[in-house]
Design a protein around this motif. Structure first.
Motif, PDB file in Angstrom:
ATOM      1  N   PHE A   1       0.841  -1.207   0.000  1.00 41.53           N
ATOM      2  CA  PHE A   1       0.000   0.000   0.000  1.00 41.53           C
ATOM      3  C   PHE A   1       0.873   1.254   0.000  1.00 41.53           C
ATOM      4  O   PHE A   1       0.624   2.199  -0.769  1.00 41.53           O
ATOM      5  CB  PHE A   1      -0.916  -0.012   1.224  1.00 41.53           C
ATOM      6  N   VAL A   2       1.905   1.271   0.852  1.00 43.66           N
ATOM      7  CA  VAL A   2       2.811   2.420   0.911  1.00 43.66           C
ATOM      8  C   VAL A   2       3.543   2.592  -0.425  1.00 43.66           C
ATOM      9  O   VAL A   2       3.663   3.711  -0.944  1.00 43.66           O
ATOM     10  CB  VAL A   2       3.828   2.253   2.062  1.00 43.66           C
ATOM     11  N   GLY A   3       4.018   1.454  -1.003  1.00 48.04           N
ATOM     12  CA  GLY A   3       4.697   1.517  -2.300  1.00 48.04           C
ATOM     13  C   GLY A   3       3.784   2.023  -3.398  1.00 48.04           C
ATOM     14  O   GLY A   3       4.192   2.821  -4.247  1.00 48.04           O
ATOM     15  N   GLY A   4       2.528   1.565  -3.390  1.00 41.49           N
ATOM     16  CA  GLY A   4       1.556   2.039  -4.373  1.00 41.49           C
ATOM     17  C   GLY A   4       1.288   3.526  -4.227  1.00 41.49           C
ATOM     18  O   GLY A   4       1.157   4.248  -5.230  1.00 41.49           O
TER      19      GLY A   4
ATOM     20  N   THR B   1      -2.700   2.213 -12.249  1.00 38.91           N
ATOM     21  CA  THR B   1      -2.231   0.952 -11.667  1.00 38.91           C
ATOM     22  C   THR B   1      -1.884   1.098 -10.191  1.00 38.91           C
ATOM     23  O   THR B   1      -2.248   0.259  -9.364  1.00 38.91           O
ATOM     24  CB  THR B   1      -1.003   0.433 -12.430  1.00 38.91           C
ATOM     25  N   SER B   2      -1.179   2.169  -9.844  1.00 35.35           N
ATOM     26  CA  SER B   2      -0.781   2.371  -8.447  1.00 35.35           C
ATOM     27  C   SER B   2      -1.992   2.614  -7.559  1.00 35.35           C
ATOM     28  O   SER B   2      -2.033   2.157  -6.407  1.00 35.35           O
ATOM     29  CB  SER B   2       0.205   3.534  -8.338  1.00 35.35           C
ATOM     30  N   ALA B   3      -2.998   3.336  -8.075  1.00 32.85           N
ATOM     31  CA  ALA B   3      -4.231   3.548  -7.305  1.00 32.85           C
ATOM     32  C   ALA B   3      -4.934   2.220  -7.069  1.00 32.85           C
ATOM     33  O   ALA B   3      -5.445   1.949  -5.969  1.00 32.85           O
ATOM     34  CB  ALA B   3      -5.150   4.521  -8.037  1.00 32.85           C
TER      35      ALA B   3
ATOM     36  N   MET C   1      -5.849   0.097  -3.472  1.00 32.24           N
ATOM     37  CA  MET C   1      -7.182  -0.415  -3.147  1.00 32.24           C
ATOM     38  C   MET C   1      -7.146  -1.913  -2.870  1.00 32.24           C
ATOM     39  O   MET C   1      -7.689  -2.396  -1.873  1.00 32.24           O
ATOM     40  CB  MET C   1      -8.150  -0.109  -4.289  1.00 32.24           C
ATOM     41  N   VAL C   2      -6.483  -2.654  -3.749  1.00 36.88           N
ATOM     42  CA  VAL C   2      -6.455  -4.111  -3.623  1.00 36.88           C
ATOM     43  C   VAL C   2      -5.668  -4.543  -2.390  1.00 36.88           C
ATOM     44  O   VAL C   2      -6.054  -5.496  -1.698  1.00 36.88           O
ATOM     45  CB  VAL C   2      -5.863  -4.755  -4.892  1.00 36.88           C
ATOM     46  N   SER C   3      -4.571  -3.854  -2.087  1.00 38.86           N
ATOM     47  CA  SER C   3      -3.788  -4.204  -0.892  1.00 38.86           C
ATOM     48  C   SER C   3      -4.600  -3.974   0.375  1.00 38.86           C
ATOM     49  O   SER C   3      -4.479  -4.729   1.350  1.00 38.86           O
ATOM     50  CB  SER C   3      -2.491  -3.391  -0.848  1.00 38.86           C
ATOM     51  N   PHE C   4      -5.450  -2.946   0.355  1.00 33.68           N
ATOM     52  CA  PHE C   4      -6.319  -2.687   1.505  1.00 33.68           C
ATOM     53  C   PHE C   4      -7.303  -3.848   1.702  1.00 33.68           C
ATOM     54  O   PHE C   4      -7.487  -4.347   2.822  1.00 33.68           O
ATOM     55  CB  PHE C   4      -7.079  -1.373   1.286  1.00 33.68           C
ATOM     56  N   PHE C   5      -7.915  -4.302   0.606  1.00 37.88           N
ATOM     57  CA  PHE C   5      -8.839  -5.435   0.696  1.00 37.88           C
ATOM     58  C   PHE C   5      -8.100  -6.736   1.037  1.00 37.88           C
ATOM     59  O   PHE C   5      -8.666  -7.626   1.667  1.00 37.88           O
ATOM     60  CB  PHE C   5      -9.615  -5.595  -0.610  1.00 37.88           C
ATOM     61  N   GLY C   6      -6.834  -6.825   0.619  1.00 35.65           N
ATOM     62  CA  GLY C   6      -6.032  -7.992   0.982  1.00 35.65           C
ATOM     63  C   GLY C   6      -5.820  -8.068   2.481  1.00 35.65           C
ATOM     64  O   GLY C   6      -5.853  -9.154   3.076  1.00 35.65           O
TER      65      GLY C   6
ATOM     66  N   ILE D   1      -5.954 -12.967  -7.912  1.00 33.98           N
ATOM     67  CA  ILE D   1      -6.194 -12.801  -9.354  1.00 33.98           C
ATOM     68  C   ILE D   1      -5.891 -11.375  -9.795  1.00 33.98           C
ATOM     69  O   ILE D   1      -5.197 -11.148 -10.793  1.00 33.98           O
ATOM     70  CB  ILE D   1      -7.650 -13.179  -9.709  1.00 33.98           C
ATOM     71  N   VAL D   2      -6.416 -10.401  -9.038  1.00 35.32           N
ATOM     72  CA  VAL D   2      -6.208  -8.998  -9.401  1.00 35.32           C
ATOM     73  C   VAL D   2      -4.734  -8.613  -9.302  1.00 35.32           C
ATOM     74  O   VAL D   2      -4.193  -7.938 -10.186  1.00 35.32           O
ATOM     75  CB  VAL D   2      -7.066  -8.070  -8.513  1.00 35.32           C
TER      76      VAL D   2
END
Length: 234
Positions: free
Chosen positions: A26-29, A65-67, A71-76, A93-94
């Protein structure tokens, strides 16, 4: 359901490892998103001189992509904390699709770095003739020469005596030395814009590319942890 039997310790370790990995992702994104916005806002002055839309296009892809990574890392993190298999599978998958996109983007970045010098020189030769006649080209040249402290393609003589004020050096008092009527190496920026701009773009692309590679490596760890956690959840 949760973990059972002797898998508890190992499962909890993977669970918290995935949580930490996703926080770092998330921080990297967020850092990559910031770099993308910075590029669009602060570095678009030379777009007219690049001779290709690949740099601008790659920047917008980077932002999206970074956004999405954030989002996906938060849901992870939520999927790991709640031990929800559906969320973990969707996350895997995402993230895999994002990883492939970043890999393709990295390859395009390498291609861009190799061709940028040739395409930029060609575009500079073409746009030099349009200076003063086309507003976008005039602004691109003026901003490039002022901000990168360069003049012409290979030097001030490329302007054939009609040297723009943006080529003039700036004194400590903030004023430009008189150089329009009598241009000389003492009053004009010495470096040509071709080499300076090429190096500028390559260095900036290297920063973004390095950040992307580091983020891609973290995404691999995130996918491994999510896959392991998915298998351990009953």
């Amino acid at each position: 359901m949760g973990f059972g039997g002797r898998m508890d310790g190992c499962g909890q370790c993977i669970k918290y490892s995935m949580f930490i990995a996703n926080f770092i992702i998330f921080v990297g994104g967020a850092i990559m998103f910031g770099l993308g916005i910075w590029t669009v806002v602060d570095k678009n002055f030379m777009n007219e001189l690049l001779g290709t839309n690949l740099f601008a296009g790659a920047t917008y892809v980077l932002i999206v992509t970074s956004a999405l990574v954030c989002m996906v890392s938060f849901f992870g993190c939520i999927g790991a904390a709640k031990e929800v298999k559906c969320m973990l599978l969707t996350y895997f998958i995402v993230m895999f699709l994002i990883f492939v996109t970043m890999l393709i983007g990295g390859i395009l970045g390498v291609v861009f770095r190799e061709k940028v010098e040739q395409t930029m020189r060609q575009e500079m030769h073409s746009s030099l003739k349009l200076y003063g006649n086309r507003r976008a080209v005039t602004q691109a040249w003026d901003q490039t020469q002022t901000r990168l402290k360069c003049c012409g393609i290979d030097g001030w003589r490329d302007w054939n005596g009609l040297v723009p004020e943006s080529c003039c050096q700036v004194t400590y008092g903030g004023q430009r030395k008189p150089c329009i009527e009598a241009p000389s190496p003492l009053t004009l920026y010495a470096n040509g814009c071709s080499v300076v701009t090429t190096n500028f773009v390559k260095e900036h692309a290297a920063i973004i590319g390095g950040t992307g590679i580091a983020l891609a490596a973290l995404i691999i760890f995130g996918m491994i942890f999510s896959c392991s956690l998915f298998k351990m959840i009953e």
